[in-house]
Scaffold this active site. Sequence first.
Site, PDB file in Angstrom:
ATOM      1  N   ASP A 237       0.880  -1.157   0.000  1.00 57.51           N
ATOM      2  CA  ASP A 237       0.000   0.000   0.000  1.00 57.51           C
ATOM      3  C   ASP A 237       0.931   1.224   0.000  1.00 57.51           C
ATOM      4  OD1 ASP A 237      -2.333   1.631   0.547  1.00 57.51           O
ATOM      5  OD2 ASP A 237      -1.624   1.737   2.612  1.00 57.51           O
TER       6      ASP A 237
ATOM      7  N   ASP B  67      -0.023   5.085   0.912  1.00 54.51           N
ATOM      8  CA  ASP B  67      -0.226   6.045   1.988  1.00 54.51           C
ATOM      9  C   ASP B  67      -0.247   5.320   3.340  1.00 54.51           C
ATOM     10  OD1 ASP B  67      -0.484   7.971   0.045  1.00 54.51           O
ATOM     11  OD2 ASP B  67      -2.663   7.870  -0.028  1.00 54.51           O
TER      12      ASP B  67
ATOM     13  N   GLY C 242      -7.196   4.482   3.330  1.00 56.49           N
ATOM     14  CA  GLY C 242      -7.464   3.394   2.377  1.00 56.49           C
ATOM     15  C   GLY C 242      -8.792   3.523   1.668  1.00 56.49           C
TER      16      GLY C 242
ATOM     17  N   ARG D 146     -11.418   8.324  -2.929  1.00 63.67           N
ATOM     18  CA  ARG D 146     -11.748   9.752  -2.876  1.00 63.67           C
ATOM     19  C   ARG D 146     -13.255   9.958  -2.745  1.00 63.67           C
ATOM     20  NH1 ARG D 146      -9.258  12.982  -7.717  1.00 63.67           N
ATOM     21  NH2 ARG D 146      -7.494  11.727  -7.048  1.00 63.67           N
TER      22      ARG D 146
ATOM     23  N   SER E 272      -5.182   5.306  -4.015  1.00 61.37           N
ATOM     24  CA  SER E 272      -4.994   6.693  -4.461  1.00 61.37           C
ATOM     25  C   SER E 272      -4.836   6.792  -5.969  1.00 61.37           C
ATOM     26  CB  SER E 272      -3.763   7.293  -3.785  1.00 61.37           C
ATOM     27  OG  SER E 272      -3.529   8.577  -4.317  1.00 61.37           O
ATOM     28  N   ARG E 273      -5.494   7.785  -6.536  1.00 62.71           N
ATOM     29  CA  ARG E 273      -5.336   8.043  -7.969  1.00 62.71           C
ATOM     30  C   ARG E 273      -4.083   8.882  -8.221  1.00 62.71           C
ATOM     31  NH1 ARG E 273     -11.252   9.520 -10.134  1.00 62.71           N
ATOM     32  NH2 ARG E 273     -10.280   9.009 -12.093  1.00 62.71           N
ATOM     33  N   ASN E 274      -3.423   9.287  -7.143  1.00 64.67           N
ATOM     34  CA  ASN E 274      -2.195  10.074  -7.267  1.00 64.67           C
ATOM     35  C   ASN E 274      -0.957   9.237  -6.949  1.00 64.67           C
ATOM     36  OD1 ASN E 274      -3.472  12.737  -7.739  1.00 64.67           O
ATOM     37  ND2 ASN E 274      -4.311  12.402  -5.697  1.00 64.67           N
TER      38      ASN E 274
ATOM     39  N   ASP F 129      -1.630  -0.400   6.071  1.00 67.04           N
ATOM     40  CA  ASP F 129      -1.789   0.334   7.338  1.00 67.04           C
ATOM     41  C   ASP F 129      -3.256   0.535   7.703  1.00 67.04           C
ATOM     42  OD1 ASP F 129      -2.266   2.233   5.235  1.00 67.04           O
ATOM     43  OD2 ASP F 129      -2.198   3.804   6.761  1.00 67.04           O
TER      44      ASP F 129
END
Length: 219
Positions: free
Chosen positions: A11, A13, A48, A51, A118-120, A172
């Site tokens: 993962d 973030d 997790g 958006r 995340s799309r980033n 996480d």
Amino acid sequence: MAFTPKACLFDLDGVIVDTAKYHFTGWKRLADELGIPYTHEDNEQLKGVSRVGSLEYILEKGGLVLDNDTKVRLMERKNAQYLELVETMSSAELFPGVVDFIDELLGAGVKVGLGSSSRNAALILDLCGIADRFEVVVDGNGITFSKPDPEVFLKGAHYFGFAPQDCVVFEDAVAGIQAALNGKFRAVGVGKQEVLSQAEVVISGFEGFTLSKLEQHLS
Ligand code: B16
Ligand code: MG
């Protein structure tokens, strides 16, 4: 029985880097504008979570019902804010030990991939100078179902051609551990035991963590 992973799926973030603080600032500013209280506990709940799922959570908390176009506009605004905040990120923000551990895996022939909501995600890997370590990046742009659905990790395992049982997921978030277990992966929690108790093993971080420790934990 001795366990040797064929691939490790990380993962992003909260496992590789702490972007939760930037998500917090972005959502808090938006929630303030909407007159909805937004706390660190709320942010914790949204680890997790996609958006759109995060926005839905905030709107529900404030009892606000909005049309789809407005929701899209709000998400764009929050994301623009987030992108401004992460612009200056660098390798200095990587969690201690995580790159050494990834490099040990790669040196030992263990495949490494990313599985993030995340799309980033690709941008963050680039900013932190570690994009080259990941043979496959499955992120929020490539999935239909969010964690706890296992899709994000199953796509990574499928890319490598390995069974989930031969792959380890590092997560996480509670939803991420559930996604790993739902997909029949080996699941390592990164964080607090009391939060991630569903994981097979929980580590506090990667400092001093090695492939042989991973194998011992999962054998
Ligand atoms: P974005 P992960 C998740 O990433 C974050 O934990 C979560 O807080 C965020 O809402 C989600 O990505 C979507 O992020 O708005 O950048 O697409 O933990 O799955 O790597
Ligand atoms: Mg995470």
